[in-house]
Structure formats: structure tokens, C-alpha cells
Design a protein around this motif. Structure first.
Motif, PDB file in Angstrom:
ATOM      1  N   ALA A 148       5.644   8.344 -10.655  1.00 47.96           N
ATOM      2  CA  ALA A 148       6.494   8.539  -9.485  1.00 47.96           C
ATOM      3  C   ALA A 148       5.761   8.114  -8.205  1.00 47.96           C
ATOM      4  CB  ALA A 148       6.921  10.004  -9.381  1.00 47.96           C
ATOM      5  N   ARG A 149       4.462   8.445  -8.121  1.00 45.64           N
ATOM      6  CA  ARG A 149       3.686   8.051  -6.948  1.00 45.64           C
ATOM      7  C   ARG A 149       3.574   6.520  -6.864  1.00 45.64           C
ATOM      8  NH1 ARG A 149      -0.440  10.868  -7.886  1.00 45.64           N
ATOM      9  NH2 ARG A 149      -0.070  12.581  -6.418  1.00 45.64           N
ATOM     10  N   ALA A 150       3.338   5.869  -8.013  1.00 49.30           N
ATOM     11  CA  ALA A 150       3.242   4.412  -8.033  1.00 49.30           C
ATOM     12  C   ALA A 150       4.574   3.776  -7.642  1.00 49.30           C
ATOM     13  CB  ALA A 150       2.812   3.934  -9.413  1.00 49.30           C
ATOM     14  N   GLY A 151       5.680   4.343  -8.119  1.00 48.26           N
ATOM     15  CA  GLY A 151       6.987   3.816  -7.757  1.00 48.26           C
ATOM     16  C   GLY A 151       7.235   3.907  -6.256  1.00 48.26           C
ATOM     17  N   LEU A 152       6.771   5.014  -5.636  1.00 48.68           N
ATOM     18  CA  LEU A 152       6.921   5.172  -4.191  1.00 48.68           C
ATOM     19  C   LEU A 152       6.119   4.105  -3.444  1.00 48.68           C
ATOM     20  CD1 LEU A 152       7.853   6.663  -1.670  1.00 48.68           C
ATOM     21  CD2 LEU A 152       5.917   8.251  -1.988  1.00 48.68           C
ATOM     22  N   ARG A 153       4.908   3.826  -3.885  1.00 56.56           N
ATOM     23  CA  ARG A 153       4.077   2.828  -3.211  1.00 56.56           C
ATOM     24  C   ARG A 153       4.655   1.424  -3.348  1.00 56.56           C
ATOM     25  NH1 ARG A 153      -1.913   5.056  -5.117  1.00 56.56           N
ATOM     26  NH2 ARG A 153      -1.933   6.899  -3.720  1.00 56.56           N
ATOM     27  N   VAL A 154       5.241   1.140  -4.521  1.00 58.53           N
ATOM     28  CA  VAL A 154       5.878  -0.163  -4.696  1.00 58.53           C
ATOM     29  C   VAL A 154       7.077  -0.303  -3.764  1.00 58.53           C
ATOM     30  CG1 VAL A 154       7.210  -1.587  -6.312  1.00 58.53           C
ATOM     31  CG2 VAL A 154       5.105  -0.471  -7.079  1.00 58.53           C
ATOM     32  N   ALA A 155       7.856   0.758  -3.618  1.00 59.66           N
ATOM     33  CA  ALA A 155       9.025   0.718  -2.737  1.00 59.66           C
ATOM     34  C   ALA A 155       8.590   0.569  -1.276  1.00 59.66           C
ATOM     35  CB  ALA A 155       9.853   1.983  -2.921  1.00 59.66           C
ATOM     36  N   GLU A 156       7.496   1.228  -0.875  1.00 56.93           N
ATOM     37  CA  GLU A 156       6.995   1.093   0.495  1.00 56.93           C
ATOM     38  C   GLU A 156       6.548  -0.340   0.767  1.00 56.93           C
ATOM     39  OE1 GLU A 156       5.272   5.634   1.256  1.00 56.93           O
ATOM     40  OE2 GLU A 156       3.947   4.031   0.532  1.00 56.93           O
ATOM     41  N   ALA A 157       5.847  -0.953  -0.208  1.00 56.98           N
ATOM     42  CA  ALA A 157       5.414  -2.336  -0.033  1.00 56.98           C
ATOM     43  C   ALA A 157       6.601  -3.282   0.055  1.00 56.98           C
ATOM     44  CB  ALA A 157       4.496  -2.739  -1.187  1.00 56.98           C
TER      45      ALA A 157
END
Length: 345
Positions: free
Chosen positions: A129-138
Motif C-alpha cells: 500500500a505504501r509503494a502504491g501511494l508513492r507510485v501515485a505521487e510520482a
């Protein structure tokens, strides 16, 4: 021929030379100038080109169709001001999509974090979930950057030139749109012989004239000296800066510069028209007791219409400034007042 006529002819021939000797040569009328001292500094002259303090041609980073032009040609603009906008409908939609995905990823991460704290999900689920959030921010940042590139902004305060495009034009990336110049401060680039490099330093004063403004004189300051000497011309490049807030000068203008290399000193000077050049050097005619005396001289620097004499003359000497073409060494002369130029009719 009888004896009487022969005697008369001999008498005339004998009297001829006596008349010439008694009459003498007529003095040549000349104009003259008295050698004086003038305050001179060690100076060197050159030519240069005026340049903007900052200059750039604006070009788009991405292709597109021009939707808006936000400036008036030849007018000042401020740094960051939007000058040209490309059609950004697609990029705007991509950013909205990225923001929606980011909002979903942020909510998913918060829920997963709450469940992890209650020990309902594993560490792996939280990491995903944390990785998905970082991908969405990028992805949101990429979409925002693409949208920002659809607007061309002024990189600094300056004056925009004449645009090369119109609303509705489709332009490719790198196409010329318009130039922008910062001209409150101008640069002047010029070259000097390498033999002077030991006398050059940052901060020296430069006097500048522009042919377009013949009566105006400007002061600039040496701001940079190129460390590389031109191997072909054996010259060093200098750059001086000058205040142009009055806006009288423009980039690209031809300029004449004079750089002061040393302190002011007193020097003997004569008008440049007093010099007579020859293959062996230069000389002047001095007026001594009503006669022209040919005198070799050595010259130094020039200032305006005056030439420094380093050897051959002394202060107070009278030198011929007009009429030298009729003279020879020792010829009698008569100094007359300069002839005033004829009035225009």
C-alpha cells in the motif's frame, strides 16, 4: 652678328645671375602650431559589440498548438510571466486522472495502515500500500510537469522581441517563438593584443562610443578577462559591463572602446596633421628663424586629433601643420593664420 651685338648679349647673360641672387626665393606660406604639453594616460583602443546582460530565444519543450499569446511585442515582461500557452487539454486531463489515482492510493494506504495496527493484515500488505501511494505521487508529479511545459514563461525580467508565431500555429519542440532581452545592463566584448595581458585587470574603466550616438560617451567597467588567448589572432578577449537603464544603447550595436592602462602623465603633443610619414619613419617641419627644418620624431599614443611625441621635439617648438607639401629642408617660410572654412551656400 656684329661686335656690338655680341658685347651686349654677353652683358645681359652676366647680369642675369646677379638679379636672381639679389632677389632671393619667396617664402612659402604655412600654418603652424606650438608644441604643448597635455595630460595623457596609457590607453588602448579597440572595437566591440554590445550584448544584452541576458538573452534567450524562447522555445517550447513539447509540440503543440498555440492557444494564447500573453505579451505585447517590444514591451517589458516580468520573470515567471506566462508568455505563450499551448493547447493543454490532454495534459490537463492526464493530471486530473493522476490526482484521482493519488487520492485513491492515499485512502488505500490509510486503511491498510489502520488494519495493520489492529494486526488484521500483514507487513507485506502495508508495504504494498505504501509503494502504491508513492507510485501515485510520482505519477501526479509527472502529469503536473507535463502540464506546466505547455506554458512558456519569461525566465527573467526583460523586453520581448518580435514573435515568430501566431495563435493557432502548430509548433514542434525547439521551434523559435520569441526572443527576450535584459538590457538594463549591457555587456561589451572586445579584444586586445596579448602583449597587454600583464596590464589588464578586472575593474578597469572603459570609455565607450557608439557610432549611432556619435556625441554620447559612456563608461563601462571590465567585468571578465578570458583566460584563453586566441592562438590565431594572439588576442585576449575582455568583457565590460555598463549601466543602460536610460535605454539609449541596444544589443548588437557597434561600439568603439578605449581602455585606460595606466596613470595620467604629462606628454608633448602635436596635431596629427603636422606629421609627414616616410619609408624611414615620420618627421615634422620646425619653423626656426623663418626657415623649415626637417626634424625626425618618434610618436607615442594618440588622443583625438593629437599625437604624443616621445622624441625629437621640445616644448614651445613651432611645427608646420599645413603647407608641408611645398617645403624642403631649409626652405624659407612665412607663418600665416589658419584659413577659415568657407561658409556653406
Amino acid at each position: 652678328m656684329n661686335k656690338v651685338m655680341l658685347v651686349g648679349l654677353l652683358a645681359v647673360c652676366a647680369a642675369g645671375p646677379l638679379v636672381a641672387q639679389n632677389g632671393g626665393a619667396q617664402p612659402t606660406a604655412v600654418e603652424a602650431h606650438t608644441v604643448t604639453r597635455l595630460s595623457l594616460g596609457d590607453e588602448v583602443s579597440a572595437v566591440g559589440t554590445l550584448r544584452s546582460a541576458e538573452s534567450v530565444i524562447l522555445r517550447p519543450e513539447t509540440p503543440g498548438r498555440i492557444a494564447k499569446i500573453g505579451f505585447v511585442e517590444g514591451r517589458p515582461v516580468k520573470r515567471g510571466e506566462a508568455l505563450i500557452s499551448l493547447d493543454a487539454a490532454v495534459q490537463s486531463a492526464e493530471q486530473q486522472q493522476a490526482r484521482a489515482s493519488l487520492a485513491l492510493a492515499r485512502a488505500n494506504f490509510q486503511r491498510t495502515e489502520d488494519l495493520f495496527n489492529k494486526r488484521f493484515v500483514s507487513q507485506r500488505a502495508l508495504d504494498e500500500a505504501r509503494a502504491g501511494l508513492r507510485v501515485a505521487e510520482a505519477a501526479d508529479q509527472v502529469a503536473a510537469a507535463r502540464l506546466a511545459r505547455m506554458t512558456v514563461r519569461a525566465p527573467f525580467d526583460g523586453i520581448v522581441g518580435i514573435r515568430q508565431v501566431s495563435i493557432g500555429d502548430y509548433v514542434k519542440e525547439g521551434a523559435d517563438l520569441v526572443n527576450i532581452e535584459a538590457i538594463d545592463t549591457l555587456k561589451v566584448d572586445f579584444r586586445l593584443p596579448e602583449r597587454l595581458i600583464a596590464s589588464l585587470r578586472v575593474g578597469q574603466k572603459v570609455t565607450l562610443w557608439a557610432d549611432a550616438l556619435a556625441d554620447a560617451q559612456f563608461t563601462a567597467t571590465v567585468a571578465a578577462i578570458d583566460p584563453l588567448v586566441d592562438a590565431e589572432g594572439r588576442a585576449v578577449r575582455l568583457r565590460a559591463t555598463l549601466d543602460n537603464r536610460a535605454g539609449r544603447l541596444r544589443p548588437g550595436m557597434f561600439a568603439r572602446v578605449r581602455l585606460s592602462l595606466g596613470e595620467v602623465r604629462e606628454a608633448l603633443v602635436v596635431p596629427e596633421q603636422a606629421l609627414v610619414p616616410t619609408a624611414a619613419g615620420q618627421f615634422v617641419y620646425r619653423v626656426v628663424e623663418g626657415k623649415a627644418v626637417q626634424t625626425p620624431v618618434k610618436v607615442g599614443q594618440r588622443q583625438g586629433t593629437s599625437v604624443e611625441i616621445t622624441e625629437g621635439l621640445s616644448e614651445g617648438a613651432e611645427v608646420v601643420t599645413a603647407g608641408q607639401i611645398k617645403l624642403r629642408d631649409g626652405a624659407p617660410v612665412k607663418v600665416v593664420a589658419p584659413v577659415a572654412p568657407a561658409a556653406a551656400r
